[in-house]
Write an enzyme that holds these catalytic residues in place. Structure first.
Site, PDB file in Angstrom:
ATOM      1  N   LYS B  25     -11.835 -13.179 -13.103  1.00 53.34           N
ATOM      2  CA  LYS B  25     -13.280 -13.298 -12.948  1.00 53.34           C
ATOM      3  C   LYS B  25     -13.858 -14.210 -14.027  1.00 53.34           C
ATOM      4  CE  LYS B  25     -15.966  -9.515 -12.153  1.00 53.34           C
ATOM      5  NZ  LYS B  25     -17.096  -9.488 -11.208  1.00 53.34           N
ATOM      6  N   ARG B  95     -18.682  -6.133 -17.032  1.00 53.69           N
ATOM      7  CA  ARG B  95     -17.713  -5.931 -15.943  1.00 53.69           C
ATOM      8  C   ARG B  95     -16.289  -6.226 -16.425  1.00 53.69           C
ATOM      9  NH1 ARG B  95     -22.036  -8.679 -13.405  1.00 53.69           N
ATOM     10  NH2 ARG B  95     -22.931  -7.567 -11.606  1.00 53.69           N
ATOM     11  N   GLY B 104     -12.053  -2.522  -7.920  1.00 55.09           N
ATOM     12  CA  GLY B 104     -12.634  -1.200  -8.102  1.00 55.09           C
ATOM     13  C   GLY B 104     -11.826  -0.268  -8.979  1.00 55.09           C
ATOM     14  N   MET B 106     -11.199  -0.553 -12.200  1.00 55.03           N
ATOM     15  CA  MET B 106     -11.716  -0.370 -13.563  1.00 55.03           C
ATOM     16  C   MET B 106     -13.235  -0.181 -13.501  1.00 55.03           C
ATOM     17  SD  MET B 106      -9.206  -2.779 -15.770  1.00 55.03           S
ATOM     18  CE  MET B 106      -9.380  -4.152 -14.674  1.00 55.03           C
ATOM     19  N   ARG B 364     -13.183 -15.874  -6.366  1.00 48.62           N
ATOM     20  CA  ARG B 364     -11.760 -15.617  -6.620  1.00 48.62           C
ATOM     21  C   ARG B 364     -11.014 -15.905  -5.323  1.00 48.62           C
ATOM     22  NH1 ARG B 364     -12.320  -8.998  -7.070  1.00 48.62           N
ATOM     23  NH2 ARG B 364     -13.317  -8.737  -5.045  1.00 48.62           N
ATOM     24  N   HIS B 484     -14.373  -1.430   0.466  1.00 53.43           N
ATOM     25  CA  HIS B 484     -13.130  -1.061  -0.208  1.00 53.43           C
ATOM     26  C   HIS B 484     -12.001  -0.816   0.786  1.00 53.43           C
ATOM     27  CE1 HIS B 484     -10.340   1.865  -2.051  1.00 53.43           C
ATOM     28  NE2 HIS B 484     -10.484   1.064  -3.106  1.00 53.43           N
ATOM     29  N   SER B 797      31.570 -10.546   3.889  1.00 57.43           N
ATOM     30  CA  SER B 797      30.211 -10.108   4.172  1.00 57.43           C
ATOM     31  C   SER B 797      29.939  -8.917   3.261  1.00 57.43           C
ATOM     32  CB  SER B 797      30.070  -9.708   5.638  1.00 57.43           C
ATOM     33  OG  SER B 797      28.774  -9.213   5.859  1.00 57.43           O
ATOM     34  N   CYS B 867      25.399  -8.043   5.191  1.00 55.71           N
ATOM     35  CA  CYS B 867      25.022  -7.346   6.413  1.00 55.71           C
ATOM     36  C   CYS B 867      24.467  -5.964   6.126  1.00 55.71           C
ATOM     37  CB  CYS B 867      26.210  -7.254   7.371  1.00 55.71           C
ATOM     38  SG  CYS B 867      27.622  -6.398   6.686  1.00 55.71           S
ATOM     39  N   TYR B 887      24.538 -16.733   4.371  1.00 57.75           N
ATOM     40  CA  TYR B 887      23.591 -16.188   5.342  1.00 57.75           C
ATOM     41  C   TYR B 887      23.270 -14.735   5.014  1.00 57.75           C
ATOM     42  CZ  TYR B 887      27.423 -13.647   7.598  1.00 57.75           C
ATOM     43  OH  TYR B 887      28.464 -12.809   7.837  1.00 57.75           O
TER      44      TYR B 887
END
Lengths: 909, 909
Positions: B25, B95, B104, B106, B364, B484, B797, B867, B887
């Site tokens: 902020k 703030r 929200g 803090m 933001r 919120h 694998s 896998c 992979y």
């Protein structure tokens, strides 16, 4: 590439350091020849030739054939005889000889060169037709069996169909017909006819004639010996002894000398020192008018070589060579001295006396049991023959086991029901059920590995090795101290009694009669292998007393100053700690605390602790357990002072402490104590069930779920330590957190211990209190993240049992269904629970050691140990030494072996 | 060290790249100021100051106090007002602002500087006594709650005892007494009295007076915001979001501007694009005569910002800012364009209009759900605002999950019982039982992780985050798309409907009334979060259809060309193979063959196979299984042609296939078939019981004990492959041997496969037949000896499920008793079965990869895959990329996420 090495008349192309190429026998025949010891001339086809032979489709390459012919010519020149010559024929023996002795596991063909053409000449030369036909009979038997049958790979469902038993039947029939007791009673004429009958039977059974050409016989013999490298018995033996298949065997072709050409002939086997006790006197046996195999096969009980080695009641009435022919005996003693001085070790020698002339047929390093190995090593050290390092190397760690072997309880032995006495061929005491067949013995032990058996046989043969391996003890009716049974038992440290002629064994009815008593298969007997006495029933067995053995003590002194690894013991109580100290343990590597919870009062408190719902109830139960634990630790710490004592906090899954679901009484008791319903308690027990308890809620996971348990245990340890400190006793407890896989687990538990320690110090008004906190490395993840974990540890102890379970993915409880098969298939060389799997589990240990050392400085005094059962296994100890651990820990009885193995490991560095 | 950074009037000491120091902020307030965007002047106390504050015993250091005073003087100069001045007072807001938005979590204290001394001046300035007392009332409420109560660490057993609800009760009582519906209906005089009552209540409850000195208020406010970094909610949020505790928060002190000073005042929250859909139109909400918190708290349903974002039936009757004040709206649009152009990303902005003047309070980067993230990334790419790499980085792999989320079945939805409609705040469909309390929701899911719940609340607050996390969906009666609930749901990809004003929720009676119907807690409802519709009962849920989303397709195209890792799927049947191909899978990484044995006929043959005593019986049973298996493999190989299909031979312990001991019928059937007694079969079942089946007789151990099983499976695979080859279909079967720990195991099994392959080739008259043989690396020993094992393998694998079980020593079935606790304690950051434990299990993978690569050359075409279930987890995929696998393989539905995560991983390189 040279295929054939000649030896004879003081000159030899081979020598003792060429064992890999010439085999032990061939190399030593060369060496003896060069030492001017009388050795019948001959030559050796190399082990490499054997490999080429296999590659060549089981045929000798042309060069080898030519070299053989050339070498034969040299032998002929020396002997003044000719192979195949009708007038003055040379006979040869064809014998195997690998790098390492494999007694009786491969084939031999003797008297090669006897045939229609040479028999008359031989009769003229020897003046003894009976002897010649007897030799021919032996050739026919061996050749048809070894060359014509076995080497051709012929197998029979019923062994009676094989050629050898059929020939033996002809012989037995003849003896019965003629009323002969011994072979020697058969006349020359009868033997001649018997040879014809033999040959006819060979033709009948095997469909072809016995070769009548000496060279054909020789090539057949050499090929058969080469092929016997892959014979069933040889393969089985190599599997047991962990020898590789790609060595191959050499073949020794050597002039025949005969111990059975009359009463001025003899044959013998001797050891330069007693292989059973290590006594430095010359020790051996001989038989007049016999071939070497008669001694080894144990068919006749042999004479003692000298007065010293007469065995009361066995061969004390027969004349020794020393008595019978002092001159030849003196020559033999001189050769014996020569050989020991040359080889710096006890030699196992074979000799033959042919018409008053002594010939040496073999020398090799003699097998010996543990007792003898220890004594010889120290005696030779004292005699200046070897140095300390060599003395240590002369004893295998496992051989010490024999000195630590149990014995029959001497007190009980006095009143025991003595059955008979034989030759004491393998020391120690052992009891077991009679079994008369090796295959049955093998199967019974396979089905129940705890089965205790005594293998009882007339004599043993190489076919019996599996059964001998399975049995706890071996008892034979025939044979001497150099018989097959004695030899093999000695190599394996088995309790063994041989030549026990009172035994009348009936294989078919599975009974043994001895002095009028009849024992059935399955009846218990007891063997005192140190004295050679057999008892009926079970005589109590007691522990060994190695401390009374001066040679052992000296050897252990040398080991002690040689080894680098420390040796601790695993002990859960003061008595074990005291015992282990007597065996030389310097500290405890593992005290399991959970065993301490199984007393009557304790288990109840423990159960209540586990089944509590609230921390309050749990702490109440723990408060009851605290004094018990403190007392236990007090005793152990005191008994081991000032050495370190590693104490592991609670490890097993909790359900192991719970009452069985159907023990209503116990469950009600707990329910009452907790003030809940029995159903409630049962429900909790069900909840605690785990599918894979090995990988479940146990080890430090318990201490993290229930920090108050760790706190109680830390308090018990530290209060005991504080009390002893106040009493002026030096203590060094090491608190070990089990099953840590993650540095943060250890951090969590370490904090609890340190917090308790601060309190205990204050309560006891102590400024310092010795203790360390460390962890077991037994989860693979712990090995891989050992650098992180080491940040929170003052020591590591490898729990290689669990590291094997998790590292290999083998549940110890379940792996019986496949692991033995795996070892059979060679997937693992050894059971990884017995000897550490060096590549895999050992690889994890190595990673952990490297990672730990990378973050620790010398001034941290960080130490590394092992407390799995591998800590008492010599091969594993060697590995732990190499990988840089500081100590091993094992059960009290394994401590001397571990100490000795540690010294051996230090020598290898 | 500089503690305070000033911003105002086009000049700022901070900028957007200083987020770590100034928080998001504060950094953006500085940046906006520098961009000449109208920002109320103020200053930021740094995050470092917060750390110093904690180190300093929760006190500001002297330098920070002085710098604050200096900065305040600059603000005063710009505003022409003075903090605490009775005539012309400056009011400020205090703030929080961390590096990363923690919405929200803090504390905030607004209107600081209002006190007895400044109130008259403020009334004069604003000309509105009602407004000033309302602001004062808010200050008293916030200050007493945040500074005097929470920052002091006061906690109440009953939350009703806290100061805030007690003050709210006074307000409610006043409203009832005066008959006021809204706060705005209360008169200035009543509000003044209410403030006095508030202050008296504060004194009564908290024992001290509200500070009446502006500077004391300011220091208290700054301290309280700093302390709220370690407030309960902030800690909980950081735990969920895996944020570190040592960042600290900045504090922003900023001139108050008021959106509630009359009807020429307003406040709003907007997103430069629609955060729920990604629609590129400006999207926002505003409220006339309100403070910013009124929008966020969702207490009043806000107006739409413009025509475009009006929601039918919700706020379509309220005037938009665009309508009400086109000039101001145009200014806002210009700022919006400016910000997007500057930040190259969607911004979440807050603004206030004070007496007709627009002020920007925050910008933001805006949170967005997956759908919006994908669309915005591609739209911005098309707009030339960002490049492809940035586009990929704009979407988190987990966000794709939302596009692949199930939806309510559209067909079923038509006939479903519609209850009501709200704002579509989180797309997707979800069903669950109503739960009205977050704590209950959390507990229920903790007890039963499979519990499906819909959290239904009037509105949500930061206290609800645990419950929101536990629920499948969220439904609120109040609040808008920026409330919120909407914000949090979006961040987590939860299905969410907000502002559903028809709901009448009674927390006490645990019922929800909606249009005359009454639903109880526990009743099922269904949410269509994409459209905002609520249904009664359970509506069937269907799979997602991402292929209809053009932005998704474009994004996946970019991902496809960016990624290096291949992505295969785990599939046991042709249908799954087809589905996975649609999702972009290129091959099968794991076909489990054991699932194929569970059909009615098959299981019987399987059981007979297992319970056979003889190889003959076993082969008969296997012959029955062969055609089934061959058909299965035929189908799968064909469906995946020409890609590789990795087929694992039999893996689980045999007893998993056995009938339960009490299934007499099945047991008798088997006994009859085998020609033995039922007792016999039962005995065999008991024998097959294992203590730790995870570490028992399974995997290749079965194939080694019963080579005919491996041979049958190899034959089934290779016959299917041969048939397809003959049909002209390209196949690439890869036969994978499970649970190999030792190279010799693989050697053994590989030989069986190759032998069968030779036979199958001959039988099918084929010169070549494509197939490979490889192994799973899932036993720690295999990782450590991977160089040896690789000698016999054409591929590896990693079976990371079992590797985690054995590597960490965690039984997946049993670890529930401690693993969640471990994650809570931070011993493991995440459940190692969900996301690979990179240090430990990952360490083993790394060792294996290095060892395998050390013995393989490029021309060997040796490949490495995974896998385990980790193959579908983005963090794990990143690790597998980094460690050099070829992979990953995962379930069909995870394939797109895996493909995308693979691309993201490639970018990080």
């Amino acid at each position: 590439m040279k295929h054939v090495y000649f030896f004879g008349d003081g000159k030899a192309e081979g020598s003792a350091d060429m064992k890999n190429l010439l085999g032990g026998k061939g190399a030593n025949l060369g060496e003896m020849t060069s030492l001017n010891i009388p050795v019948p001339p001959g030559f050796t086809l190399t082990t490499e030739t054997n490999i080429v032979f296999f590659e060549n489709g089981n045929k000798l390459p042309g060069e080898a054939v030519q070299e053989t012919k050339d070498a034969m010519a040299k032998v002929e020149a020396i002997m003044g005889k000719k192979f195949g010559d009708p007038e003055n024929p040379l006979l040869v023996g064809v014998r195997s000889g690998a790098r390492q002795s494999m007694p009786g596991m491969m084939e031999t063909v003797l008297n090669v060169g006897l045939c229609s053409a040479t028999i008359p000449g031989m009769i003229k030369l020897s003046g003894d037709a009976r002897f010649v036909y007897d030799a021919y009979r032996r050739l026919i038997t061996m050749y048809s069996d070894v060359v014509m049958e076995k080497a051709e790979g012929i197998e029979y469902e019923d062994e009676e169909q094989a050629i050898r038993p059929q020939l033996e039947k002809l012989m037995d029939a003849l003896k019965e017909k003629k009323g002969c007791k011994e072979d020697t009673d058969i006349s020359a004429g009868d033997l001649k006819q018997l040879c014809e009958d033999y040959k006819a039977k060979v033709k009948e059974v095997l469909g072809k004639d016995l070769p009548d050409d000496p060279w054909e016989q020789l090539w057949g013999g050499i090929g058969a010996v080469f092929q016997s490298w892959f014979g069933k018995r040889a393969i089985a033996y190599r599997r047991i002894e962990k020898l590789p298949d790609d060595w191959g065997t050499a073949v020794n072709v050597q002039t025949m000398v005969f111990g059975n050409m009359g009463d001025d002939c003899a044959t013998g086997v001797a050891f330069t020192r007693d292989p059973a006790t290590g006594d430095p006197n010359f020790y051996g046996e001989w038989l007049v008018n016999a071939q070497g195999e008669d001694v080894v096969a144990g068919i006749r009980t042999p004479n003692a070589l000298n007065q010293h080695c007469k065995q009361p009641g066995q061969n004390d009435m027969l004349p020794s060579l020393e008595e019978k022919n002092p001159e030849l005996y003196a020559q033999l003693v001189s050769i014996r001295d020569n050989l020991e001085a040359h080889y710096h070790d006890m030699q196992d020698i074979e000799f033959t006396i042919e018409k008053g002339r002594l010939w040496m047929l073999q020398t090799r390093t003699g097998k010996r049991n543990g007792l003898a190995a220890v004594r010889m090593a120290i005696d030779m050290l004292n005699e200046g023959m070897i140095d300390e390092v060599t003395a240590l190397k002369r004893v295998k760690p496992v051989q010490l086991d024999e000195l630590l072997h149990p014995m029959l309880d001497p007190a009980a032995e006095k009143n025991a029901n003595k059955l008979t006495k034989g030759l004491a061929a393998g020391p120690g005491g052992s009891i077991g059920k009679i079994v008369l067949n090796s295959e049955r013995a093998r199967k019974m032990v396979k089905e129940n590995p705890k089965e205790q058996l005594i293998l009882v046989r007339l004599e043993t043969s190489p076919e019996d090795v599996d059964g001998m391996s399975a049995a706890k003890g071996i008892l034979t009716a025939r044979g001497g101290m150099t018989s097959h049974a004695a030899l093999v038992a000695r190599g394996w440290g088995k309790i063994c009694i041989v030549g026990c002629s009172d035994l009348d064994i009936n294989y078919r009815e599975r009974i043994v009669k001895v002095k009028g008593r009849t024992l059935k298969e399955g009846d218990w007997i007891s063997l005192n292998g140190t004295k050679g006495i057999v008892y009926e029933g079970k005589v109590p067995v007691v522990d060994a007393d190695p401390e009374s053995n001066e040679w052992y003590k000296k050897l252990m002194d040398i080991a002690e100053k040689t080894k680098r690894l420390g040796v601790r013991t695993n002990a859960d109580n003061p008595a074990d700690a005291v015992l282990a100290r007597q065996f030389g343990a310097q500290g405890i590597g593992l005290t399991r605390t959970e065993h301490m919870f199984f007393g009557e009062d304790r288990i109840k408190a423990m159960r209540i602790m586990i089944l509590s719902d609230t921390a309050e109830q749990r702490e109440k139960a723990l408060a009851k357990l605290l004094p018990y634990q403190r007392d236990d630790f007090y005793g152990i710490l005191k008994a081991m002072s000032p050495y370190a004592v590693t104490i592991r906090t609670l490890d097993p899954p909790l359900h192991e402490f719970l009452p069985p679901m159907d023990d209503e009484e116990k469950i009600n008791e707990i329910a009452t104590e907790l003030g809940v319903d029995a159903a409630n308690v049962k429900e909790r027990i069900v909840q605690l069930h785990e599918f894979n308890p090995m990988l479940g809620h146990r080890g430090c996971r318990l201490g993290i779920s229930m920090p108050e348990v760790t706190a109680m245990q830390a308090r018990a340890i530290l209060e005991a330590a504080a009390q002893l400190t106040r009493e002026g006793v030096e203590v060094n407890p090491e608190i070990m957190i089990p099953l840590v896989g993650n540095a943060r687990e250890l951090e969590n538990q370490t904090k609890i211990v340190h917090d308790v320690a601060e309190k205990v110090k204050k309560e006891n008004d102590l400024d310092t209190l010795n203790y360390k906190v460390g962890t077991m490395i037994e989860v693979p993840r712990a090995a891989v993240t050992a650098d992180e974990i080491a940040q929170h540890a003052e020591f590591f102890s490898f729990g290689t049992n669990d590291l094997t379970q998790m590292g290999c993915g083998f549940s110890r409880d379940d792996s019986g269904s496949f692991l033995p098969h795996y070892v059979d298939l060679g997937i693992y060389d050894k059971d990884p629970f017995q000897s550490i799997d060096q590549a895999g589990v050992g690889g994890l240990v190595k990673i952990a050691v490297e990672k730990a050392k990378s973050v620790k400085k010398p001034e941290d005094h960080f130490h590394l140990g092992v407390c799995g059962e591998h800590g008492g296994d010599p091969d594993s100890i060697y590995f732990f030494h190499k990988v840089g651990l500081d100590y091993v820990s094992c059960s009290p009885f394994r401590v001397p072996i571990a100490r000795f193995a540690a010294a051996r490991a230090a020598l290898e560095d």
